[in-house]
Scaffold this motif. Structure first.
Motif, short mmCIF file in Angstrom:
data_model
loop_
_atom_site.label_atom_id
_atom_site.label_comp_id
_atom_site.label_asym_id
_atom_site.label_seq_id
_atom_site.Cartn_x
_atom_site.Cartn_y
_atom_site.Cartn_z
N LYS A 129 0.80 -1.23 0.00
CA LYS A 129 0.00 0.00 0.00
C LYS A 129 0.83 1.27 0.00
O LYS A 129 0.26 2.37 -0.09
N SER A 190 -4.92 3.28 -0.53
CA SER A 190 -5.87 2.63 0.37
C SER A 190 -5.88 1.13 0.16
O SER A 190 -6.49 0.40 0.93
N ALA A 191 -5.23 0.65 -0.89
CA ALA A 191 -5.24 -0.79 -1.17
C ALA A 191 -3.91 -1.16 -1.82
O ALA A 191 -3.23 -0.28 -2.35
N PRO A 192 -3.54 -2.42 -1.80
CA PRO A 192 -2.29 -2.83 -2.44
C PRO A 192 -2.32 -2.50 -3.93
O PRO A 192 -3.37 -2.61 -4.57
N GLN A 193 -1.19 -2.12 -4.47
CA GLN A 193 -1.15 -1.70 -5.87
C GLN A 193 -0.47 -2.74 -6.75
O GLN A 193 0.69 -3.07 -6.56
N VAL A 515 -6.07 -3.89 -7.14
CA VAL A 515 -5.53 -4.17 -5.81
C VAL A 515 -5.31 -5.65 -5.61
O VAL A 515 -5.05 -6.10 -4.50
#
Lengths: 582, 299
Positions: A129, A190-193, A515
């Motif tokens: 993140k 806000s979330a894994p990329q 994500v």
């Protein structure tokens, strides 16, 4: 529109994933570039064989380090940039020029793997993140001002906060940009990329751009661009004249060999080919398929057929705006599917590309083998006019008076306008065949040809789009499915979304794949998205064409023949690594 | 008035005879005869050709081997960029090219004659204004104007006809005006006016027939120019992409690399077609001009 690029995403995706999971450092140092160049020959060798037997030549770029020379590099092009504004640029030409004037934090190398650019190192947190970039020290803008993390923060915030331009789709989950010091930037999400936006977002100078309002930035033509890149646009460019950029002697990297790079406008790709033969040009990004085979033996000219990250398509205006002037019948999915069924994509490839391409189905080019979804033949809307007629009959679009054109129950004719770019011969060819194919199922298409910028303005008229169908193409702007899949997003209406398609479910899936770091799970989502968009039929993907390019062997050497093309690719490194032939 | 009415058919008969005589003279002129023969040939090909060898624009090839292919027994003049028969396409193109040439010329003639006649006949401010407008159209570079108009207004065949017609009338108007200027001072016009004829009647019944021969000779020349203009527009990519004319054929041949590929069979037939038709009209036009124009008459 930035249009055309194939994908090799397993490699790139894997590299990104590795980088994101292991918080590993991006490969450092400029010397990595030389090794990257050396490995690119193997890249080409393993590339999917292209049609036409024009196997990618094996001339592998040697690990020569370029040094600045006085020699110019001259390139032909068939249409011109729409703007010098790197954030709102839509045409491939604009991206091609501005990527040499503006640097990004990271970029694709000649091996199409990520490499550092303005960032000297990159780490991603274990949860995926947070991304931290260490910036190069001593980098200066073209006007002499120092480049700092404030410029990076300004650029990312500008794009994200205002949903500005095509790069906004990669920053949907951005929550904040931290600048602990002048040479460190941290992007928080806000979330894994799954995709690293640093590979595509050009950095613009805060000290110039922050003086403008959002409205001014959206309309900013940027006639005197100030970047940090290896080339500068020193004289104002006016449409219709050659565009020349000059080497930036103060650039932070290994100075490239060409003193200047000039793009010369040609109205016709055949004449452009003659320009290459006669020595007026050093490289051309596009050889007409009909003369490609003939040019292969020409003196001092080397032709190269490379897989591309591109497709050409027919777009249907599906805008739901009340002010849209498109024919409302095209909002009916059955009509769109029927037109798709009428068209024989194999015929298009054979006749318009002289066989130099692959028939198309979904919006991820077949060259991106790891992400492309092949629609099984029995589920395709392709080359099946009988099915098309049945579908239209069943839906009540009939031709009771035998006029040759079907009508809806309330008497509206199935007659649509079709526009194509007059200098893109393959598109005009395809348009003619599509007109024939549609006529065979009782749908009337009226063809008009325009120049590219007029077509661009016509199509991207978000509020009152006054068109029904167009022929155009896309280059994927990144080696990742998120670029092409991002085009039909609701949020890209006003950005890349050229048909005004909007589907909340599709948008949710897009957010989800962005994500999902596990490639298998991510591919399951992207497959679903491709199928959904295919079935909604707002795009008729005609083909994935081979990139047919040619260069002179007596002026510049060391061209790396990489998938996506030697030039007009999303790596700019060929410009930086060529050396004089003598 | 009754005397005048009776005289009209008499005049007409005289004019018909004069026209017949002019045609006869043109035919006996070797240059004129070549022109007539070429014209007869091209009209015959344009009218009969597509009936005997109909062109089907949807009859495209199947594979890449079918496109821009040299002459074969099946395709006498090879195939175009979509694998269609060039011979049949050339015949179909003749029809469109001739149609555009004739209709555009009709517009040009009506406009040019109307303006020239009124400008020459009326002595007041109207004539001056008309002539300034004519001068304006004369000095405008016609080709760029046509290109701009075609690009702005659109690409349908009708628009192209209109655009060519409206940009080519100025020289006709000048020629007609100069002739009308001399005619209106003639004694017979004075006489008719003294009998109480209105201006409208004098201009249309008595002056117009006397300038007709000049207009006719000029018309034939304008047709040649209109066909060339259509070919130019189409070659530049401003033609109607849905109709096959010789100009659009040359455009397609050029943009699809026929010249680089050595596909002469795609470039030569429409090129020769244009040369023959334009040459025919030019030869006839010059011959008629020499016979009908009093200043050029050398008998």
């Amino acid at each position: 529109m930035s249009r055309w690029r194939t994908s090799w995403t397993l490699m790139a995706g894997a590299a990104l994933v590795a980088a994101s999971c292991g918080s590993s450092e991006a490969s450092p140092s400029a010397s990595a570039l030389a090794s990257a160049a050396a490995t690119s020959s193997s890249t080409v060798a393993s590339a999917p064989a292209t049609a036409s037997g024009s196997a990618a030549p094996s001339a592998s770029p040697s690990a020569v380090v370029p040094s600045p020379t006085d020699q110019p590099l001259r390139i032909g092009w068939l249409s011109e940039p729409d703007t010098m504004n790197p954030l709102t640029a839509a045409t491939t030409e604009a991206v091609e020029v501005t990527q040499l004037i503006y640097d990004k934090l990271m970029d694709y190398g000649l091996d199409l793997k990520p490499e550092p650019e303005l960032a000297s190192s990159f780490t991603q947190s274990a949860d995926g993140k947070s991304m931290t970039f260490q910036l190069r020290d001593g980098v200066k803008w073209h006007d002499g001002q120092p480049f700092t993390s404030a410029d990076v923060a300004y650029t990312y915030n500008l794009i994200h906060d205002n949903d500005l331009g095509q790069y906004a789709q990669f920053l949907l989950n951005l929550t904040g940009v931290k600048t602990p010091d002048a040479l460190t930037v941290e992007l928080d999400f806000s979330a894994p990329q799954a995709f690293n936006p640093a590979l595509v977002v050009p950095i613009v100078p805060k000290h110039i751009w922050s003086a403008m309002s959002l409205k001014q930035i959206e309309q900013f033509r940027n006639d005197k661009p100030v970047g940090t890149g290896p080339y500068t646009l020193s004289t104002k460019w006016t449409s219709g004249t050659p565009l020349t950029i000059t080497r930036n002697a103060a650039w932070w990297g290994q100075l490239p060999a060409p003193a200047t790079i000039t793009w010369v406008r040609y109205d016709n790709s055949d004449v452009m080919g003659q320009g290459l033969r006669s020595g007026e040009l050093d490289i051309i990004p596009q050889v007409p398929p009909t003369v490609f085979d003939g040019m292969t033996g020409a003196d001092g000219v080397k032709t190269v057929a490379l897989p591309s990250f591109s497709f050409h398509h027919i777009g249907f205006n599906v805008s739901t705006k009340a002010t849209s002037k498109g024919n409302p019948l095209l909002k009916n999915v059955t009509i769109r599917q029927a037109i798709q069924d009428a068209v024989d994509r194999n015929q298009l490839v054979q006749l318009c590309l002289a066989g130099h391409g692959t028939p198309g189905d979904t919006i991820i080019p077949a060259g991106m083998a790891d992400w492309h979804l092949s629609i099984p033949a029995d589920q395709q809307f392709n080359a099946n006019p009988d099915k098309a007629k049945q579908m239209l009959n069943a839906a009540g679009f009939t031709d009771p008076n035998n006029t040759g054109v079907r009508s809806s129950a309330d008497g509206k004719q199935l007659a649509f306008r079709l526009i194509a770019i007059n200098t893109t011969d393959v598109d005009v060819c395809a348009a003619k065949l599509v007109v024939n194919a549609a006529a065979a199922i009782g749908v009337k298409l009226e063809l008009t040809t325009l120049d590219e910028n007029t077509l661009n303005d016509t199509v991207y008229n978000t509020d009152t789009p006054n068109w029904d169908m167009f022929v155009w193409g896309w280059d994927s702007g990144a080696l990742d499915p998120s670029y092409m899949l991002g085009v039909p997003l609701c949020s890209q209406i006003g950005g890349n979304n050229d048909v005004f398609y909007c589907n909340k479910q599709y948008d949710d899936q897009y957010a989800q794949q962005a994500v999902t770091i596990d490639p298998v799970a991510r591919k399951a989502i992207t497959d679903q998205m491709q199928r959904e968009y295919y079935n909604d039929a707002a795009y008729l993907v005609m083909w994935y064409q081979d990139k047919l390019q040619a260069y002179r062997t007596d002026t510049w050497a060391n061209w790396a023949q990489i998938p996506g093309g030697m030039v007009f690719n999303f790596t700019r490194d060929n410009y930086l690594h060529i050396v004089p032939a003598r | 008035m009754s005397a005048l009415a009776a005289a009209a058919p008499e005049q007409d008969r005289g004019r018909v005879a004069a026209a017949r005589a002019a045609m006869g003279l043109a035919w006996s002129d070797p240059i004129g005869r070549v022109g007539f023969l070429l014209l007869a040939l091209s009209v015959a090909l344009a009218v009969v050709g597509p009936v005997v060898f109909p062109f089907d624009p949807t009859a495209v090839g199947k594979t890449a081997a079918d496109i821009l292919r040299g002459p074969t027994a099946a395709h006498w003049l090879g195939t175009d960029e979509l694998g269609r028969d060039v011979f049949r396409e050339t015949l179909a193109g003749a029809q469109v090219s001739l149609l555009v040439g004739l209709l555009a010329t009709a517009i040009s003639m009506v406009a040019g004659t109307a303006v020239g006649l009124s400008a020459g006949y009326s002595r007041g401010w109207l004539g001056g204004l008309m002539m300034r407008v004519t001068d304006f159209f004369l000095v405008i570079p016609t080709l760029p104007l046509i290109i701009v108009l075609a690009a702005v207004v659109g690409q349908s065949l009708g628009v192209i006809i209109l655009v060519i017609g409206l940009t080519s009338w100025a020289s006709t108007a000048r020629i007609v005006r100069s002739q009308v200027l001399t005619l209106r001072e003639r004694v017979f016009v004075e006489r008719i006016r003294a009998l109480g004829a209105t201006d409208w009647r004098i201009a249309t019944v008595h002056i117009l027939p006397n300038v007709l021969p000049l207009i006719f000779a000029n018309t034939v020349l304008v047709i040649a120019g209109s066909i060339l203009a259509e070919a130019t527009l189409a070659f530049l990519g401003l033609g109607d992409p849905t109709h096959t004319s010789w100009g659009t054929m040359l455009h397609s041949a050029f943009t699809n690399g026929a010249s680089s590929r050595g596909a002469w069979w795609y470039l030569v037939p429409p090129g020769i077609g244009i040369v023959i038709v334009v040459l025919a009209f030019t030869l006839i036009g010059y011959t008629l001009d020499r016979i009908l124009n009093p200043r050029l008459r050398n008998r």
